[in-house]
Design an enzyme around this catalytic site. Structure first.
Site, PDB file in Angstrom:
ATOM      1  N   GLY A 117     -47.251  13.188  -5.459  1.00 25.09           N
ATOM      2  CA  GLY A 117     -48.585  13.470  -6.083  1.00 25.09           C
ATOM      3  C   GLY A 117     -49.375  12.460  -5.877  1.00 25.09           C
ATOM      4  O   GLY A 117     -50.758  12.340  -6.672  1.00 25.09           O
ATOM      5  N   HIS A 120     -40.651   9.063 -40.102  1.00 21.95           N
ATOM      6  CA  HIS A 120     -40.049   8.633 -38.784  1.00 21.95           C
ATOM      7  C   HIS A 120     -41.115   8.043 -37.954  1.00 21.95           C
ATOM      8  O   HIS A 120     -41.172   6.984 -37.388  1.00 21.95           O
ATOM      9  CB  HIS A 120     -39.250   9.519 -38.156  1.00 21.95           C
ATOM     10  CG  HIS A 120     -38.837   9.208 -36.849  1.00 21.95           C
ATOM     11  ND1 HIS A 120     -37.220   8.890 -36.570  1.00 21.95           N
ATOM     12  CD2 HIS A 120     -39.179   9.233 -35.729  1.00 21.95           C
ATOM     13  CE1 HIS A 120     -37.150   8.595 -35.197  1.00 21.95           C
ATOM     14  NE2 HIS A 120     -38.449   8.785 -34.858  1.00 21.95           N
ATOM     15  N   GLU A 121     -42.151   9.172 -37.903  1.00 25.16           N
ATOM     16  CA  GLU A 121     -43.539   8.752 -36.790  1.00 25.16           C
ATOM     17  C   GLU A 121     -44.224   7.738 -37.467  1.00 25.16           C
ATOM     18  O   GLU A 121     -44.740   6.909 -36.520  1.00 25.16           O
ATOM     19  CB  GLU A 121     -44.262  10.087 -36.729  1.00 25.16           C
ATOM     20  CG  GLU A 121     -43.553  11.227 -35.841  1.00 25.16           C
ATOM     21  CD  GLU A 121     -42.967  10.874 -34.775  1.00 25.16           C
ATOM     22  OE1 GLU A 121     -43.504   9.712 -33.885  1.00 25.16           O
ATOM     23  OE2 GLU A 121     -41.830  11.344 -34.111  1.00 25.16           O
ATOM     24  N   HIS A 136     -42.859   4.162 -36.438  1.00 24.16           N
ATOM     25  CA  HIS A 136     -43.243   3.895 -34.902  1.00 24.16           C
ATOM     26  C   HIS A 136     -44.471   3.138 -35.132  1.00 24.16           C
ATOM     27  O   HIS A 136     -44.794   2.093 -34.566  1.00 24.16           O
ATOM     28  CB  HIS A 136     -43.104   5.036 -34.110  1.00 24.16           C
ATOM     29  CG  HIS A 136     -41.758   5.364 -33.658  1.00 24.16           C
ATOM     30  ND1 HIS A 136     -40.958   4.622 -33.294  1.00 24.16           N
ATOM     31  CD2 HIS A 136     -41.166   6.736 -33.723  1.00 24.16           C
ATOM     32  CE1 HIS A 136     -40.062   5.375 -33.169  1.00 24.16           C
ATOM     33  NE2 HIS A 136     -39.945   6.678 -33.594  1.00 24.16           N
ATOM     34  N   ASP A 186     -35.079   7.647 -28.859  1.00 28.21           N
ATOM     35  CA  ASP A 186     -35.259   6.468 -29.017  1.00 28.21           C
ATOM     36  C   ASP A 186     -34.094   5.541 -28.544  1.00 28.21           C
ATOM     37  O   ASP A 186     -34.395   4.436 -28.221  1.00 28.21           O
ATOM     38  CB  ASP A 186     -35.847   6.132 -30.414  1.00 28.21           C
ATOM     39  CG  ASP A 186     -37.163   6.849 -30.848  1.00 28.21           C
ATOM     40  OD1 ASP A 186     -37.840   7.420 -29.842  1.00 28.21           O
ATOM     41  OD2 ASP A 186     -37.287   7.541 -31.829  1.00 28.21           O
TER      42      ASP A 186
END
Length: 612
Positions: free
Chosen positions: A203, A423-424, A427, A500
């Protein structure tokens, strides 16, 4: 120059049409000659009245010629019934008669020949079409090359249509100059490379560059894929290679472009000892012979493209064959801006859209990815009935490409939504608190793709090519932020951090075994690097085989590195527990937080104390 036209030849369709027209004419002629029969009683009455001069008898009809035409002009009458005692009756009336035996040979012959000819014609037509689709072709053209020939007006591509690969364009401009004026270019005794190999990830525009070279030079462009040479018949591939080069010599100056060269030029013997003289190897050997045999001063240049150069046969890459290798890599930020400018010409873009910002969000995207991004953004703007494409449409398109399609029908229970939210945000807060990490662009708990229950998007501020140990440890910390937040808030672990942990393990093992970032093990590479571009297949660069004791130390070093980083991340989130709770509640309420919302919620975010 005019495009080559295929040789005119009779088609089976022409024969079928001709036979049908012949049958139609014959039928019309017979209808014109046919006389409408009359009842037998009327025929016998005419006999009794003496109006019949002569009678002709066939197996099916009686035809009587009248002595004088009737008022309507009729001079012949025909009856279809024939009585057994016909001869006796005709003799009774003293009328001469004859018997004619009707010949049906032509009709019977056509009734057998025409269906058989139509059947075999259709069979031949179907078999021929099947052979062409399977790449076999006709029996007389089985070894002919099926290269598609383009000229300048057909390619429709110039260097102005290619962006983001300036170094590759400069290399190929020299080829264009040689094709336009080969004599002046060789006035000092130099010769052009026989072959130019374009290498790079999928690409990145290798095929587009080859077409641009042909468009700039205005010469015939012979394009064929490497897989089209190899067929089920032994020797066909080699014959097609010869035929392709013969066609190109007849059109010189010209360009031969072989796409996906790895399908043809795979290293001999790489598949094992079996099949050492198979069709693919014969085709490769014929290509090597042709590369040695043609003269580049005649204006013939061979271009090839591959995204797997490490498996090519070394004989292809030696001097005198593919003399020059041009890397067509993924574009940097400035290159992505140029590519975006090319693709947004065809769409309606809002005036306030900053392509620099879009390019910053697309680190690692190839040219094809950017073209798809512009198209997805246009579709997103169309779905919301907008008049122009805005920055939010590009953001939605990036999320769709990177994270996948939103799964609105995937409903999480309240407990799962809460775990995903913390959780998010783990991060996101880790990325915001640590120095040198990429800024957080968006956090969401809307499921996307196959298994993503939420996602955190970071926007790199610049392209990075080198990373220090501290930066790699911060990257590990950001990946571990989700697991640390779950343990801090809920006191248990879930399966949400599986991806992760896999990425963390790979980074930590590379730090230990490839980058020599652990002092206890020394500056030694314990793992060989995989083959890179244009290296000999099977050859590994560097790396020593560790002993059992050293392997145990490597495992301990990887574990220590990961666990120490996890403890640091846990303490960081623990010191910002209030910020974590606030952000998680807001994320649960809104499901998606953009960069501005995150910045407002984390104004009092604290870094990890220095004593820690």
């Amino acid at each position: 120059m005019q495009q080559m036209q295929p040789q005119t030849r009779w088609n089976l369709v022409y024969w079928v049409i001709a036979i049908l027209m012949l049958l139609m004419l014959q039928n019309a002629w017979q209808a014109a000659q046919q006389i409408e029969p009359v009842p037998y009683s009327e025929f016998e009455k005419a006999l009794a009245e003496g109006r019949v001069a002569e009678v002709t008898v066939t197996d099916r009809t009686l035809t009587g010629r009248l002595k004088s035409p009737e008022p309507g002009g009729k001079s012949v009458i025909v009856a279809t019934r024939v009585e057994p005692d016909l001869a006796e009756r005709l003799s009774k009336y003293n009328v001469p008669y004859t018997r004619v035996v009707e010949s049906t040979f032509l009709r019977d012959l056509l009734s057998w020949v025409v269906p058989a000819a139509v059947f075999f014609g259709l069979w031949f037509f179907v078999v021929r079409r099947f052979a062409e689709k399977q790449g076999i072709g006709g029996f007389m053209s089985i070894g002919k090359s099926r290269a598609k020939i383009y000229v300048e007006k057909d390619t429709g591509v110039t260097f102005a249509d290619v962006a983001g690969v300036d170094e590759a364009k400069e290399e190929l401009k020299e080829v264009v100059a040689f094709l336009k004026n080969p004599k002046d270019y060789g006035r000092l005794g130099a010769r052009m490379p026989k072959g130019v190999l374009l290498v790079g990830p999928p690409g990145t525009g290798k095929t587009l560059l080859a077409k641009a070279v042909a468009g700039e030079a205005g010469v015939p462009f012979f394009s064929i894929s490497g897989s089209e040479f190899v067929e089920m018949f032994v020797g066909v591939g080699a014959a097609r290679v010869r035929d392709l080069f013969e066609q190109a010599r007849g059109k010189a100056p010209a360009i031969i472009f072989i796409d996906e060269l790895d399908a043809l030029g795979r290293a001999r013997g790489i598949a094992g000892p079996v099949g050492g003289h198979d069709e693919r190897e014969q085709t490769l050997q014929q290509l090597l012979v042709e590369l040695d045999g043609f003269d580049s001063s005649a204006g013939l240049v061979l271009l090839a493209a591959t995204n797997r150069p490490e498996i090519l046969d070394p004989a292809l890459l030696r001097a005198g064959r593919f003399d020059r290798q041009v890397l067509v890599d993924r574009p940097d930020k400035s290159g992505r801006v140029q590519i975006l400018k090319v693709h947004v010409r065809k769409v309606k873009l809002a005036p306030d859209v900053d392509l620099e910002q879009v390019a910053a969000l697309t680190t690692g995207f190839s040219g094809a990815d950017l073209a798809n991004l512009v198209n997805e953004a246009a579709l997103a703007a169309t779905r919301r009935n907008a008049a122009q494409i805005a920055l939010e449409d590009f953001t939605r398109a990036i999320e769709r490409i990177v994270a996948g399609l939103e799964k609105k029908n995937r409903v999480l229970n309240p407990k799962e939504r809460e775990v995903v939210a913390y959780h998010e945000m783990g991060h996101a807060l880790t990325a915001l608190a640590l120095p040198g990490t990429d800024p957080v662009h968006k956090v969401s708990i809307i499921p996307r793709g196959i298994g993503a229950l939420g996602y955190t998007i970071q926007r790199p501020t610049e392209d990075r090519f080198l990373m220090t140990r501290a930066e790699l440890e911060n990257k590990i910390a950001v990946l571990l932020g989700g697991r640390a937040a779950e343990k801090l808030v809920f006191g248990h672990l879930s399966t949400g951090a599986a991806d992760d942990l896999a990425k963390v393990t790979d980074i930590a093992r590379d730090m230990v075994t490839r980058y020599g970032m652990v002092e206890e093990l020394g500056y030694v590479a314990y793992e060989a690097q995989p083959p890179r571009f244009l290296e000999v297949p099977g050859y590994t660069q560097g790396g020593c085989r560790p002993s059992q004791q050293t392997q145990q130390k490597i495992d301990e070093a990887v574990r220590t590195l990961v666990m120490n980083t996890f403890d640091r991340t846990y303490r960081l989130l623990q010191s910002n527990r209030d910020v974590l709770e606030r952000c998680a509640r807001e994320l649960l309420a809104k499901e998606t937080l953009d960069e501005n919302a995150i910045r407002k919620l984390t104004q009092d975010l604290r870094a990890l104390p220095a004593a820690a």
